[in-house]
Scaffold this motif. Structure first.
Motif: not given
Length: 130
Positions: A31, A35, A55, A59
């Motif tokens: 990650d 995230s 984003e 995620a």
């Protein structure tokens, strides 16, 4: 449905799966910082992490996919209940072969199993761990 409502609904489905309370997702070394922050603050990623909508969606979509994959069970084969047991066993072995990376050609072994009514474990089997 606006963006925040969609994200909140997605986060609730991913993290609770119908349960009243569930632990938050954990971060992994794969990650990014962003995230990881989104995973730990799924209900307020824009405010808590400064995340963009793209984003956040990326995620949480990964989380949703992982959650759905973890919920696989024997019920996934319920639509095969009308098939003979040997054929159900062939299908289960094929799925295991593909998902667990067995040695051999899984599709060829499925075709063999359909003809011979038994899985050819000499040709397609779990890889041995040394």
């Amino acid at each position: 449905m606006n963006f925040r409502s969609w994200i909140a609904m997605l986060a609730v489905v991913v993290l609770t799966g119908g349960c009243a309370a569930a632990p938050l997702a954990t971060c992994t070394p794969a990650d990014s910082t962003m995230s990881c922050c989104i995973k730990t603050h799924p209900l307020s990623p824009v405010d808590s992490c400064g995340a963009s909508e793209a984003e956040t969606v990326a995620a949480l979509t990964v989380l949703k996919t992982a959650y759905e994959a973890s919920r696989l069970s024997e019920d996934d084969f319920a639509n095969n209940a009308h098939l003979p047991e040997w054929q159900q066993a062939c299908i289960r072995s094929y799925v295991d072969c593909k998902n667990q990376g067995w040695k051999g050609r899984c599709y060829d072994c499925l075709r063999y199993c359909e003809g011979q009514k038994e899985w050819p474990f000499k040709a397609c089997a779990p890889t041995s761990r040394k």
